[in-house]
Design an enzyme around this catalytic site. Structure first.
Site, PDB file in Angstrom:
ATOM      1  N   HIS A  16      48.173  35.030  60.315  1.00 11.77           N
ATOM      2  CA  HIS A  16      48.362  36.467  60.100  1.00 11.77           C
ATOM      3  C   HIS A  16      47.809  37.208  61.307  1.00 11.77           C
ATOM      4  O   HIS A  16      46.620  37.517  61.374  1.00 11.77           O
ATOM      5  CB  HIS A  16      47.660  36.885  58.801  1.00 11.77           C
ATOM      6  CG  HIS A  16      47.837  38.339  58.443  1.00 11.77           C
ATOM      7  ND1 HIS A  16      47.475  38.846  57.202  1.00 11.77           N
ATOM      8  CD2 HIS A  16      48.324  39.391  59.137  1.00 11.77           C
ATOM      9  CE1 HIS A  16      47.727  40.138  57.170  1.00 11.77           C
ATOM     10  NE2 HIS A  16      48.239  40.510  58.342  1.00 11.77           N
ATOM     11  N   HIS A  18      49.466  40.075  64.195  1.00  8.53           N
ATOM     12  CA  HIS A  18      50.596  40.858  64.715  1.00  8.53           C
ATOM     13  C   HIS A  18      50.473  40.864  66.232  1.00  8.53           C
ATOM     14  O   HIS A  18      49.459  41.343  66.755  1.00  8.53           O
ATOM     15  CB  HIS A  18      50.541  42.280  64.182  1.00  8.53           C
ATOM     16  CG  HIS A  18      50.505  42.346  62.681  1.00  8.53           C
ATOM     17  ND1 HIS A  18      51.633  42.561  61.928  1.00  8.53           N
ATOM     18  CD2 HIS A  18      49.482  42.191  61.800  1.00  8.53           C
ATOM     19  CE1 HIS A  18      51.304  42.548  60.638  1.00  8.53           C
ATOM     20  NE2 HIS A  18      50.006  42.324  60.531  1.00  8.53           N
ATOM     21  N   HIS A 196      52.963  41.504  53.307  1.00 12.14           N
ATOM     22  CA  HIS A 196      51.674  42.150  53.084  1.00 12.14           C
ATOM     23  C   HIS A 196      51.706  42.737  51.668  1.00 12.14           C
ATOM     24  O   HIS A 196      52.667  43.434  51.309  1.00 12.14           O
ATOM     25  CB  HIS A 196      51.461  43.299  54.065  1.00 12.14           C
ATOM     26  CG  HIS A 196      51.121  42.865  55.463  1.00 12.14           C
ATOM     27  ND1 HIS A 196      51.892  42.008  56.184  1.00 12.14           N
ATOM     28  CD2 HIS A 196      50.066  43.199  56.265  1.00 12.14           C
ATOM     29  CE1 HIS A 196      51.327  41.826  57.383  1.00 12.14           C
ATOM     30  NE2 HIS A 196      50.221  42.535  57.459  1.00 12.14           N
ATOM     31  N   GLU A 199      46.765  44.945  50.044  1.00 12.40           N
ATOM     32  CA  GLU A 199      45.773  45.364  51.046  1.00 12.40           C
ATOM     33  C   GLU A 199      45.256  46.731  50.591  1.00 12.40           C
ATOM     34  O   GLU A 199      44.088  46.877  50.241  1.00 12.40           O
ATOM     35  CB  GLU A 199      46.420  45.433  52.443  1.00 12.40           C
ATOM     36  CG  GLU A 199      45.462  45.850  53.556  1.00 12.40           C
ATOM     37  CD  GLU A 199      46.155  46.010  54.926  1.00 12.40           C
ATOM     38  OE1 GLU A 199      47.387  46.179  54.971  1.00 12.40           O
ATOM     39  OE2 GLU A 199      45.436  45.982  55.953  1.00 12.40           O
ATOM     40  N   ASP A 277      44.589  39.432  62.119  1.00 10.98           N
ATOM     41  CA  ASP A 277      45.447  40.597  61.867  1.00 10.98           C
ATOM     42  C   ASP A 277      45.825  41.321  63.168  1.00 10.98           C
ATOM     43  O   ASP A 277      46.914  41.114  63.687  1.00 10.98           O
ATOM     44  CB  ASP A 277      44.778  41.549  60.872  1.00 10.98           C
ATOM     45  CG  ASP A 277      45.781  42.388  60.080  1.00 10.98           C
ATOM     46  OD1 ASP A 277      46.995  42.177  60.247  1.00 10.98           O
ATOM     47  OD2 ASP A 277      45.343  43.253  59.301  1.00 10.98           O
ATOM     48  N   ASP A 278      44.931  42.167  63.664  1.00 10.36           N
ATOM     49  CA  ASP A 278      45.183  42.928  64.898  1.00 10.36           C
ATOM     50  C   ASP A 278      43.922  42.863  65.758  1.00 10.36           C
ATOM     51  O   ASP A 278      43.150  43.816  65.828  1.00 10.36           O
ATOM     52  CB  ASP A 278      45.528  44.384  64.548  1.00 10.36           C
ATOM     53  CG  ASP A 278      46.756  44.471  63.675  1.00 10.36           C
ATOM     54  OD1 ASP A 278      47.875  44.346  64.204  1.00 10.36           O
ATOM     55  OD2 ASP A 278      46.606  44.621  62.440  1.00 10.36           O
TER      56      ASP A 278
HETATM   57  N1  HPA Z   1      48.842  46.027  57.381  1.00 12.36           N
HETATM   58  C1  HPA Z   1      50.076  46.534  57.413  1.00 12.36           C
HETATM   59  N2  HPA Z   1      50.798  46.611  58.513  1.00 12.36           N
HETATM   60  C2  HPA Z   1      50.278  46.158  59.648  1.00 12.36           C
HETATM   61  C3  HPA Z   1      49.012  45.632  59.689  1.00 12.36           C
HETATM   62  C4  HPA Z   1      48.259  45.551  58.485  1.00 12.36           C
HETATM   63  O1  HPA Z   1      47.111  45.063  58.406  1.00 12.36           O
HETATM   64  N3  HPA Z   1      48.801  45.271  60.970  1.00 12.36           N
HETATM   65  C5  HPA Z   1      49.907  45.581  61.679  1.00 12.36           C
HETATM   66  N4  HPA Z   1      50.815  46.125  60.877  1.00 12.36           N
HETATM   67 ZN    ZN Z   2      48.716  42.384  58.934  1.00 16.48          ZN
END
Ligand code: HPA
Ligand code: ZN
Length: 326
Positions: A16, A18, A196, A199, A277-278
């Protein structure tokens, strides 16, 4: 106990992440200059200082702004190669990276430009770093399903370059049910599916991802713990959750890392994995995520091993490849 050295050497999968979220401010600046694109912040430090988020949308606003400097095939190559190099240095042996085509095609970048740069980086990284890589095409859920369907059709000439479809961006108000048809089409094409869910959105969105989108993994899934029947379903199906501790902290999904639900997930029998994630936006790559949650929850060495093994079990690789890593 300090397990950071153990974590640093442990073979890991990252499922996971991006790729546009691995865009470090330094590289963003370099590419903005290379492409002669104006940028809203006048220094790398000013940009980094803006990375304070109250929720998912605060982050997404900056994330879409940042990816706006990606224009050429070389830009996508440089972005992905920087991530792969970093991941390899953290003993990531297998990575499944997400990308957001609509974030690029909607501003005039050709699908081919994006996919060719990512693909060339994948080939070079697999060769140079001895890792394996898969790519997950994500649909932006704040856009309509027709746009997602067009994006999938546009991707078909490169069908062999991605392994799965995903669903990301603003969760609340955009339930998985909105994308039932495009996921059905993707499955008919033999693609795996992830989404997703849970969250910021409610447990109902996780149910929908399972029952309507028929996903093979849930990205995040934190709020599943609010629904006992849902937890039982996820456990029964051995449905992996790709959990992202530093993301959860930075996007205020958890107030404090000591409150993170990862241990509760493991104790409940859920197949939880650890991911970044990012990483450029949330303060760390995969090892920093393992370390943060290990220290805050005092996870044991066995729990760390279980999390890393779950990563390979949850990956879209065959059983033989899984066995090589576990
Ligand atoms: N959630 C939703 N969209 C996203 C995320 C995330 O954590 N990171 C990049 N796009
Ligand atoms: Zn994500």
């Amino acid at each position: 106990t300090d397990l950071s050295a153990f974590i640093a050497g442990l073979p890991k999968a990252e499922l996971h992440m991006h790729i546009e979220g691995s865009f470090e401010p330094e590289l963003m600046y370099a590419l903005a200059q290379r492409n002669n694109v104006a940028f809203a912040y006048d220094s790398v430090d000013a940009l980094r200082a803006a990375y304070k988020f109250g929720n998912l949308q605060d982050f997404l606003d900056l994330y879409y702004q940042g990816m706006g400097v990606l224009l050429t095939e070389q830009d996508f190559y440089d972005l992905a190669m920087a991530y792969f190099r970093r991941a390899a240095s953290q003993t990531v042996r297998h990575a499944e990276i997400m990308f957001d085509p609509q974030g690029h095609t909607d501003r005039g970048v050709k699908f081919q430009t994006m996919i060719d740069g990512l693909w060339r980086a994948k080939a070079d990284a697999e060769q140079q770093f001895g890792m394996t890589i898969g790519m997950i095409l994500c649909f932006l859920r704040h856009l309509d399903e027709a746009s997602a369907l067009r994006t999938l059709e546009e991707a078909l000439p490169w069908r062999d370059r991605f392994i799965a479809v995903g669903l990301d961006s603003s969760e609340k108000g955009h339930p998985p049910s909105k994308f039932k048809n495009v996921f059905a089409r993707a499955r008919a094409l033999g693609l795996k599916a992830v989404a997703h869910a849970g969250e910021e959105g409610p447990p109902d969105y996780v149910w929908e991802a399972l029952d309507l989108l028929k996903v093979h993994r849930i990205d995040h899934g934190n709020r599943s713990l609010e629904d006992d029947a849902l937890v039982a379903r996820l456990v029964r199906d051995k449905m992996p959750l790709t959990v992202c501790p530093l993301s959860n902290l930075r996007l205020c999904v958890v107030d404090d890392m000591t409150q993170h639900p990862l241990r509760r997930m493991l104790r409940a029998g859920l197949v939880a994995t650890v991911n970044s994630d990012d990483p450029a936006y949330f303060g760390g790559y995969v090892n920093e995520n393992y370390n943060a949650v290990q220290q805050a929850l005092d996870l044991s060495r066995d729990e760390i091993v279980a999390l890393a093994e779950n990563g390979f079990r949850a990956a879209f690789i065959d059983a033989a490849a899984q066995q090589r890593h576990i």
